[in-house]
Design an enzyme around this catalytic site. Structure first.
Site, PDB file in Angstrom:
ATOM      1  CG  ASP A 197      58.310 106.739 -33.769  1.00 52.79           C
ATOM      2  OD1 ASP A 197      57.630 106.994 -34.775  1.00 52.79           O
ATOM      3  OD2 ASP A 197      59.542 106.904 -33.719  1.00 52.79           O
ATOM      4  CG  ASP A 199      61.164 104.515 -39.569  1.00 51.82           C
ATOM      5  OD1 ASP A 199      60.240 103.686 -39.592  1.00 51.82           O
ATOM      6  OD2 ASP A 199      61.746 104.911 -40.599  1.00 51.82           O
ATOM      7  CG  ASP A 425      63.155 107.895 -32.326  1.00 50.18           C
ATOM      8  OD1 ASP A 425      62.004 107.682 -32.765  1.00 50.18           O
ATOM      9  OD2 ASP A 425      64.059 108.398 -33.021  1.00 50.18           O
TER      10      ASP A 425
END
Length: 462
Positions: A197, A199, A425
């Site tokens: 991922d 961000d 996240d």
């Protein structure tokens, strides 16, 4: 015909009738008045079903074979004391797909995975219980070039056949017909692909704007927000000015090559993108022109031109994005990079250590899957200095189709023999990883990104 005649008259009539019916083809047919019927067929022996519950190939809890990986069962973190981190693996046997039995084992520090059809599953189970490891692997019809554990030796003839298979083996499976994702060359030998991922995993950006980073890590909210706003301005300025975001915002693609089939290969050296009549999905061409129809041949060709030029710009400036900016903006970028790195306690530098170590291994690859639209995502990668880590062919946007579908495309590109590890996240990538039986490593703090220290016999990527 009634074969049970009760009188001589009936028997005579029956015989005459039978002779008339079969006279043309079988003139010598004999009629029996009391034929004994064949006994009914007895039911064949009922075979017991494949003993899934009693076998030793049971599926472990999700993520159990990767110490420290978060699972829905709440498994604990990797134990201390020199245990491998989120990039280490162990041995398991699984049967996760109907009709397929997948077996995995470590070979010289590498996880090898193969499949056996369900037709051979019962035989495999019996041999596993009664035979040695060498007998087990010798009984399998392994694909050409398959690696075996060091303790298992092939017969001389099998070794020669295996060598021929290695030399003549084909490359990895390619993607879908209309999804030209630039698959790896035929001689590639990838073993692990890490799906990252962006961000709040590799970079800190979105949480700067929302204030969640400042709250979580005790930073000054005003300072953090100001840094986020300035970086956001740079991202969209680069995207609008050099990456055609004004034209492509409503024509977003999952991958830069998704419309390559509409490109006729025209030389774009002197092509005027400002005057070609393309203006996003509405076309903008003259009345009645084909360019005014979204999805028309001319419109799609000009869309493909923009994505081709976008790829060229990315490849040309991925190591020197400052050349695309004015001197003032270049100075602003350097200052923002330094201040964001300082306020986030070197988050990006920590992530880069893992990324670069993966990149240094010849049989591992980093792939980026982000929920940001493709063009702004490319701008982020360039401005945060990640262009040399992620080739544009390894960047996917899940905005349109979601991460689960993105993972499917990546699997179709690189094949199912590769081990995939998802790092992120959020719940999107965690759920998508679970759907594809991929291990998921959650990033919450700096410690989740740090490279595990090497220990005796077990280090990073072992």
């Amino acid at each position: 015909m009634n074969s049970y005649a009760h009188s001589a008259t009936d028997a005579t009539a029956t015989s005459e009738y039978t002779q008339q019916v079969y006279q043309g083809s079988n003139p010598a047919v004999t009629s029996y008045t009391s034929q004994v019927a064949f006994p009914p067929l007895a039911q064949s022996t009922v075979y017991s079903t494949f003993p899934q519950t009693g076998q030793t190939y049971g599926l472990p809890p999700f993520g159990a074979m990767w110490p420290g990986i978060k699972t829905e069962t709440g498994l604990p973190e990797a134990p201390s004391g020199g245990q491998p981190g989120f990039l280490s693996f162990s041995t398991t046997y699984t049967s996760t797909q109907p009709g397929q039995l997948h077996y995995s084992y470590p070979s010289q520090g590498k996880l090898q995975t193969h499949s056996v059809s369900q037709d051979n599953a019962a035989t495999l189970s019996a041999k596993h219980e009664t035979h040695s490891e060498a007998a087990l692997f010798s009984s399998l019809n392994l694909p050409a070039g398959a690696a075996l554990p060091p303790s298992v030796a092939l017969p001389a003839g099998a070794r020669e056949q295996d060598e021929v298979g290695r030399r003549n083996s084909v490359g990895k499976a390619k993607g879908k017909a209309k999804k030209s994702d630039n698959p790896p060359p035929a001689d590639s030998d990838l073993e692990r692909i890490f799906l990252w991922d962006l961000d709040e995993t590799i970079i800190i950006f979105h949480s700067l704007l929302t204030g969640s980073y400042a709250q979580k890590f005790g930073k000054d909210p005003a300072t953090v927000l100001n840094l986020g706003l300035q970086m956001e301005e740079l991202i969209f300025e680069l995207a609008d000015t050099h990456l055609f975001f004004n034209d492509l915002e409503e024509c977003d693609q999952v991958h830069v090559e998704d419309v390559a089939s509409d490109d006729n290969g025209q030389d774009l050296s002197n092509y005027n993108f400002m005057a070609d009549g393309f203006n996003g999905p509405s076309g903008g061409g003259a009345a009645g022109a084909t360019t005014g129809v979204q999805g028309g041949v001319e419109w799609m060709r000009k869309l493909a031109f923009r994505y081709r030029r976008l790829k060229e710009i990315y490849n040309s400036y991925k190591g020197n994005v400052g050349s695309l900016l004015s001197p003032m903006k270049r100075e602003l970028l350097l200052r923002l990079q330094s201040e964001i790195e300082n306020v986030t306690d070197a988050w990006l530098s920590t992530a880069l250590k893992s990324l670069l170590l993966i990149q240094s291994r010849g049989k591992c690859m980093n792939v980026l899957v982000t929920t940001t639209q493709l063009v702004p995502a490319l701008a982020k990668v360039l401005l945060y200095g990640l262009g040399d880590v992620f080739p544009i062919e390894n960047i996917y946007s899940a905005t349109k189709i979601g991460k689960e579908s993105c993972f499917e495309r990546i699997i179709s590109r690189f094949g199912k023999k590769v081990t995939y590890v998802v790092i992120g996240d959020g719940r999107d990538e965690e759920f998508a990883a679970k759907q594809h039986n991929m291990p998921f490593w959650r990033i919450s703090t700096h410690g989740d990104l740090r490279v595990p220290a090497p220990s005796a016999g077990a280090g990073f990527l072992v």
